[in-house]
Scaffold this motif. Structure first.
Motif, mmCIF file in Angstrom:
data_model
loop_
_atom_site.group_PDB
_atom_site.id
_atom_site.type_symbol
_atom_site.label_atom_id
_atom_site.label_comp_id
_atom_site.label_asym_id
_atom_site.label_seq_id
_atom_site.Cartn_x
_atom_site.Cartn_y
_atom_site.Cartn_z
ATOM 1 N N ASN A 268 0.342 -1.463 -0.067
ATOM 2 C CA ASN A 268 0.091 -0.509 -0.345
ATOM 3 C C ASN A 268 0.880 1.414 0.128
ATOM 4 N N HIS A 269 1.879 1.017 -0.490
ATOM 5 C CA HIS A 269 2.808 2.737 -0.061
ATOM 6 C C HIS A 269 2.215 3.602 -1.491
ATOM 7 N N HIS A 270 2.306 4.606 -1.287
ATOM 8 C CA HIS A 270 2.137 6.107 -2.810
ATOM 9 C C HIS A 270 2.496 6.840 -2.250
ATOM 10 N N GLY A 271 3.014 7.854 -3.929
ATOM 11 C CA GLY A 271 2.864 9.534 -3.271
ATOM 12 C C GLY A 271 4.445 9.221 -3.605
ATOM 13 N N SER A 327 -3.433 13.952 -3.473
ATOM 14 C CA SER A 327 -3.513 12.083 -3.282
ATOM 15 C C SER A 327 -1.910 11.761 -3.082
ATOM 16 N N SER A 330 3.006 11.541 0.382
ATOM 17 C CA SER A 330 3.356 10.152 0.546
ATOM 18 C C SER A 330 3.000 9.537 1.817
ATOM 19 N N ASN A 331 2.820 8.332 2.712
ATOM 20 C CA ASN A 331 1.958 7.657 2.731
ATOM 21 C C ASN A 331 3.823 7.226 3.990
ATOM 22 N N ASP A 333 7.725 7.060 5.589
ATOM 23 C CA ASP A 333 8.072 8.013 7.345
ATOM 24 C C ASP A 333 8.391 9.408 6.870
ATOM 25 N N HIS A 361 0.340 1.159 -7.073
ATOM 26 C CA HIS A 361 -1.037 2.410 -6.233
ATOM 27 C C HIS A 361 -1.133 2.778 -7.288
#
Ligand SMILES: [Zn+2]
Length: 393
Positions: A268-271, A327, A330-331, A333, A361
């Motif tokens: 589920n990584h995005h951005g 959108s 980033s998710n 860290d 994604h």
């Protein structure tokens, strides 16, 4: 306009005082002058008038320039001008503004240069969606982003170079060599090349050789004088030239993907992620560069890079992109982080390697595969560049 070239003791015209010249002429009997003599005297009189007018007008123009009235950098609210005749003219700020050119540079990218580097190409396919497929491949998407971005930047006045315009393989060191050659051309054109013509040819030859080898491996000589950790003497010369080019920036364009190691299904990584380099070349996710076993030189870190500009550049780009394209926030860290990628580590320009989203994604992919949706993202990148240059000047 009065002429104050006369001596201070010149008698007032209205005073009845003896005129020595007049007295002298009265003592002589007037004689008829020949036509030639009249013409000669008229010619001399005209010459004297022309010389006097030139002196008066030239002096006036000189004082106007000295007063700063025509100066680009004039910031005086009120300008006092003393003419050759001793006349004091005080202009108001409105008058100054009406004749003074703008004192601040334009807010767009006129005069700035951006070097774009679309990642991968040829046999190097980067990432894709679905995993390991020939669909939605990184090399074609990075070229599309580079072309849209180049149009946007040129539309705002920037000069744009692109390291790769076709789907061919170019090694990392080929691209780096290309960036150094572009910088040498820019420095030469500005007359700020910091080495002799002979040394210039020597460095150009070494860079051309790296392009000819077009291979990332140390053994084949594809890294040339840039092999190893730290910064050798040759590279240091190029770095110090590039530190002077504060109006030139570099951007390597990539896209990300993250798949589960066993199922190859997207994680589920995005951005976006915006990376930059510092002197110590530490990757905040991976740590320090690994010790090389290839035999390439291992050197101490070289300190001299404008670290704070690299951070500002990366953070400004990130902020500008997510401000208008939320959108793409980033998710991860830490989406703005230091990395030791060769393409930013081996150049002295302020630079970034920017991952424009995760092709794995769904939401990011919808943007990355659609030019119409990439356009506003590229416009935000251009906004970020304008903001960066505004902050450092
Ligand atoms: Zn990539």
């Amino acid at each position: 306009m009065m002429n104050n070239n006369q001596p201070q003791s010149r008698p007032n015209r209205g005073a009845h005082q003896p005129n020595p010249t007049r007295t002298y002429s009265q003592t002589r009997r007037p004689t008829r002058m020949s036509k030639a003599e009249i013409a000669r005297r008229q010619f001399i009189a005209k010459c004297i008038i022309v010389v006097c007018m030139t002196l008066v007008l030239g002096g006036g123009v000189f004082l106007l320039f000295r007063s700063g009235l025509f100066s680009k950098s004039s910031s005086k609210k009120e300008t006092t001008i003393t003419t050759t005749a001793g006349t004091v003219v005080t202009t108001t700020s409105a008058a100054v503004e009406s004749t003074t050119e703008p004192t601040t540079p334009p807010d767009d990218l006129t005069g700035y240069t951006v070097i774009l580097d679309p990642g991968h190409g040829g046999w190097d396919r980067g990432t894709s969606y679905p995993y390991n497929s020939d669909q939605n491949e990184e090399p074609t998407i990075t070229i599309r982003i580079a072309n849209i971005l180049a149009d946007e930047l040129r539309g705002r006045g920037a000069t744009v170079y692109i390291t790769r315009t076709e789907d061919n393989y170019y090694s990392l060191y080929y691209r780096i060599a290309e960036v150094h050659l572009i910088c040498m051309d820019i420095a030469k054109e500005r007359g700020i090349l910091p080495f002799s013509a002979e040394r210039e040819q020597e460095l150009r030859g070494m860079l051309q050789k790296i392009k000819e080898v077009n291979d990332n491996s140390y053994d084949k000589g594809g890294m040339g004088f840039m092999a190893g950790t730290g910064v050798g003497a040759d590279l240091k010369e190029l770095f110090e030239m590039e530190y002077q080019l504060t109006d030139v920036v570099f951007m390597s364009i990539h896209i990300n993907a993250h798949y589960d190691e066993t199922t190859f299904e997207p994680v589920n990584h995005h951005g976006i992620e915006v990376t930059y380099v510092t002197d110590d070349a530490v990757n905040e996710y991976e740590g320090k560069p690994k010790n090389q076993t290839s035999g390439a030189p291992v050197r101490d870190p070289y300190h001299g890079r404008p670290n704070e500009h690299n951070l500002l550049y990366a953070q400004t780009l990130y902020d500008a992109i997510i401000a208008d394209n939320p959108s793409l926030a980033s998710n991860m860290d830490k989406p703005v982080y230091t990395a030791n990628w060769a393409v930013i580590r081996k150049i002295g320009l302020v630079g970034t390697l920017l991952e424009f989203g995760f092709i794995s994604h769904e939401t990011d992919r919808a943007i990355l595969i659609d030019d119409a949706k990439l356009q506003p993202v590229c416009s935000s990148v251009a906004d970020g560049l304008e903001e960066y240059f505004k902050q450092i000047r």
